[in-house]
Design a protein around this motif. Structure first.
Motif, PDB file in Angstrom:
ATOM      1  N   VAL A 145      56.557-107.867 -45.370  1.00 55.28           N
ATOM      2  CA  VAL A 145      57.673-106.918 -45.274  1.00 55.28           C
ATOM      3  C   VAL A 145      57.217-105.514 -45.656  1.00 55.28           C
ATOM      4  O   VAL A 145      57.554-104.528 -44.993  1.00 55.28           O
ATOM      5  CB  VAL A 145      58.847-107.364 -46.177  1.00 55.28           C
ATOM      6  CG1 VAL A 145      59.892-106.257 -46.313  1.00 55.28           C
ATOM      7  CG2 VAL A 145      59.483-108.633 -45.622  1.00 55.28           C
ATOM      8  N   LEU A 146      56.422-105.401 -46.704  1.00 54.73           N
ATOM      9  CA  LEU A 146      56.006-104.091 -47.205  1.00 54.73           C
ATOM     10  C   LEU A 146      54.895-103.445 -46.381  1.00 54.73           C
ATOM     11  O   LEU A 146      54.644-102.245 -46.519  1.00 54.73           O
ATOM     12  CB  LEU A 146      55.547-104.215 -48.657  1.00 54.73           C
ATOM     13  CG  LEU A 146      56.611-104.669 -49.676  1.00 54.73           C
ATOM     14  CD1 LEU A 146      55.985-104.828 -51.049  1.00 54.73           C
ATOM     15  CD2 LEU A 146      57.786-103.704 -49.715  1.00 54.73           C
ATOM     16  N   ALA A 147      54.238-104.216 -45.513  1.00 56.44           N
ATOM     17  CA  ALA A 147      53.104-103.692 -44.740  1.00 56.44           C
ATOM     18  C   ALA A 147      53.559-102.552 -43.819  1.00 56.44           C
ATOM     19  O   ALA A 147      54.531-102.708 -43.066  1.00 56.44           O
ATOM     20  CB  ALA A 147      52.475-104.804 -43.912  1.00 56.44           C
ATOM     21  N   PRO A 148      52.869-101.409 -43.852  1.00 58.26           N
ATOM     22  CA  PRO A 148      53.256-100.269 -43.016  1.00 58.26           C
ATOM     23  C   PRO A 148      53.365-100.594 -41.532  1.00 58.26           C
ATOM     24  O   PRO A 148      54.207-100.011 -40.837  1.00 58.26           O
ATOM     25  CB  PRO A 148      52.147 -99.251 -43.290  1.00 58.26           C
ATOM     26  CG  PRO A 148      51.689 -99.573 -44.682  1.00 58.26           C
ATOM     27  CD  PRO A 148      51.778-101.070 -44.788  1.00 58.26           C
ATOM     28  N   VAL A 149      52.557-101.526 -41.020  1.00 50.48           N
ATOM     29  CA  VAL A 149      52.612-101.850 -39.587  1.00 50.48           C
ATOM     30  C   VAL A 149      53.920-102.529 -39.199  1.00 50.48           C
ATOM     31  O   VAL A 149      54.239-102.638 -38.006  1.00 50.48           O
ATOM     32  CB  VAL A 149      51.426-102.746 -39.150  1.00 50.48           C
ATOM     33  CG1 VAL A 149      50.110-101.992 -39.264  1.00 50.48           C
ATOM     34  CG2 VAL A 149      51.403-104.061 -39.922  1.00 50.48           C
ATOM     35  N   ASN A 150      54.694-102.967 -40.189  1.00 43.95           N
ATOM     36  CA  ASN A 150      55.968-103.627 -39.903  1.00 43.95           C
ATOM     37  C   ASN A 150      57.180-102.742 -40.171  1.00 43.95           C
ATOM     38  O   ASN A 150      58.307-103.231 -40.273  1.00 43.95           O
ATOM     39  CB  ASN A 150      56.084-104.926 -40.723  1.00 43.95           C
ATOM     40  CG  ASN A 150      55.149-106.004 -40.224  1.00 43.95           C
ATOM     41  OD1 ASN A 150      54.800-106.038 -39.056  1.00 43.95           O
ATOM     42  ND2 ASN A 150      54.731-106.884 -41.118  1.00 43.95           N
ATOM     43  N   SER A 151      56.954-101.448 -40.264  1.00 40.53           N
ATOM     44  CA  SER A 151      58.053-100.535 -40.595  1.00 40.53           C
ATOM     45  C   SER A 151      59.166-100.526 -39.545  1.00 40.53           C
ATOM     46  O   SER A 151      60.286-100.108 -39.828  1.00 40.53           O
ATOM     47  CB  SER A 151      57.520 -99.111 -40.800  1.00 40.53           C
ATOM     48  OG  SER A 151      56.913 -98.639 -39.608  1.00 40.53           O
ATOM     49  N   ASP A 152      58.877-101.009 -38.347  1.00 39.56           N
ATOM     50  CA  ASP A 152      59.879-101.015 -37.273  1.00 39.56           C
ATOM     51  C   ASP A 152      60.690-102.314 -37.221  1.00 39.56           C
ATOM     52  O   ASP A 152      61.554-102.481 -36.358  1.00 39.56           O
ATOM     53  CB  ASP A 152      59.193-100.811 -35.921  1.00 39.56           C
ATOM     54  CG  ASP A 152      58.201-101.924 -35.582  1.00 39.56           C
ATOM     55  OD1 ASP A 152      57.732-102.620 -36.518  1.00 39.56           O
ATOM     56  OD2 ASP A 152      57.884-102.099 -34.398  1.00 39.56           O
ATOM     57  N   GLN A 153      60.451-103.228 -38.133  1.00 41.19           N
ATOM     58  CA  GLN A 153      61.115-104.535 -38.104  1.00 41.19           C
ATOM     59  C   GLN A 153      62.511-104.469 -38.726  1.00 41.19           C
ATOM     60  O   GLN A 153      62.800-103.610 -39.559  1.00 41.19           O
ATOM     61  CB  GLN A 153      60.273-105.566 -38.859  1.00 41.19           C
ATOM     62  CG  GLN A 153      58.915-105.828 -38.249  1.00 41.19           C
ATOM     63  CD  GLN A 153      58.988-106.559 -36.929  1.00 41.19           C
ATOM     64  OE1 GLN A 153      59.571-107.632 -36.826  1.00 41.19           O
ATOM     65  NE2 GLN A 153      58.412-105.966 -35.896  1.00 41.19           N
ATOM     66  N   LYS A 154      63.375-105.397 -38.332  1.00 43.76           N
ATOM     67  CA  LYS A 154      64.715-105.523 -38.912  1.00 43.76           C
ATOM     68  C   LYS A 154      65.177-106.961 -38.760  1.00 43.76           C
ATOM     69  O   LYS A 154      64.988-107.578 -37.718  1.00 43.76           O
ATOM     70  CB  LYS A 154      65.729-104.618 -38.195  1.00 43.76           C
ATOM     71  CG  LYS A 154      65.608-103.139 -38.526  1.00 43.76           C
ATOM     72  CD  LYS A 154      66.267-102.828 -39.851  1.00 43.76           C
ATOM     73  CE  LYS A 154      66.215-101.345 -40.150  1.00 43.76           C
ATOM     74  NZ  LYS A 154      65.196-100.957 -41.092  1.00 43.76           N
ATOM     75  N   GLY A 176      57.766-101.841 -44.522  1.00 43.67           N
ATOM     76  CA  GLY A 176      56.703-100.832 -44.444  1.00 43.67           C
ATOM     77  C   GLY A 176      56.527 -99.956 -45.658  1.00 43.67           C
ATOM     78  O   GLY A 176      55.702 -99.048 -45.654  1.00 43.67           O
ATOM     79  N   LYS A 177      57.254-100.219 -46.738  1.00 46.20           N
ATOM     80  CA  LYS A 177      57.263 -99.293 -47.878  1.00 46.20           C
ATOM     81  C   LYS A 177      56.451 -99.798 -49.065  1.00 46.20           C
ATOM     82  O   LYS A 177      56.894 -99.765 -50.211  1.00 46.20           O
ATOM     83  CB  LYS A 177      58.703 -99.014 -48.307  1.00 46.20           C
ATOM     84  CG  LYS A 177      59.527 -98.330 -47.228  1.00 46.20           C
ATOM     85  CD  LYS A 177      60.941 -98.062 -47.688  1.00 46.20           C
ATOM     86  CE  LYS A 177      61.749 -97.359 -46.585  1.00 46.20           C
ATOM     87  NZ  LYS A 177      63.150 -97.177 -46.990  1.00 46.20           N
TER      88      LYS A 177
END
Length: 200
Positions: A145-154, A176-177
């Motif tokens: 969840v925290l990985a920057p590459v997943n910042s577009d997930q919901k 991504g945070k």
């Protein structure tokens, strides 16, 4: 499927106490996240382990008490060599068996959380096996969840969250945070026990 779908499936399965399924979904989320994070690395096992090793500080915080960075477990790897790390255990013993429809090796599993904040795990030297605490599922999920590459997930719901010993993370607010999360995580207060197996 999206990474967010695997995270949701992992938490839903954990709520039903289907812990093998919950762990498998978390491992699939790591597979996908590692593939995006290390796009140049073609070997699945290499990037899977690398992603876990690169986030052991957060995983340790969630796992509870064990120094996963320095502890070498006296188990055999797939090549028969004794002495493997936490990332090897997750990949070789759990991820590969669960993903390929195999039973977990004898002595491997996930133990149900005793109570909020009370985890247990077992290391069996005779069987060369390990039972993970339920918190390991959440630790592996949170780093995805925290990985920057997943910042577009919901996920699309604020009901889904993770907890470390101090903080709660509503998942859809934390994609991504990792840099923000590390600022509020209490790394200094955690117990980190390194087990020196040759002396056990």
């Amino acid at each position: 499927m999206k990474i967010s779908d695997h995270i949701k499936q992992s938490l839903d399965a954990a709520d039903r106490n289907e812990l093998d399924q919950a762990l498998l979904s978390a491992c699939i989320a790591i597979d996908g996240t590692a593939k995006k994070t290390y796009a140049e690395e073609m070997a699945v096992g290499v990037r899977f382990r690398r992603f876990i090793n690169d986030h052991l500080d957060v995983i340790e915080l969630m796992f509870g008490g064990l120094n996963l960075q320095e502890t070498v477990f006296p188990f055999k790897d797939v090549k028969g060599k004794i002495g493997i790390g936490f990332a090897d255990i997750i990949y070789e013993k759990f991820r590969c068996n669960l993903a390929h429809g195999e039973e977990l090796p004898d002595g491997y599993g996930v133990s149900v959380q005793i109570a909020n904040g009370h985890q247990q795990f077992l290391i069996d030297l005779k069987k060369q096996s390990m039972t993970l605490p339920q918190s390991a599922i959440y630790a592996l999920g949170l780093v995805c969840v925290l990985a920057p590459v997943n910042s577009d997930q919901k996920i699309g719901s604020n009901l889904y969250h993770y907890r470390d010993p101090v903080n709660a993370y509503v998942i859809d607010r934390w994609w991504g945070k990792i840099d923000c999360a590390k600022k509020i995580m209490d790394f200094n207060a955690q117990i980190r026990v390194k087990i020196d197996f040759p002396t056990v």
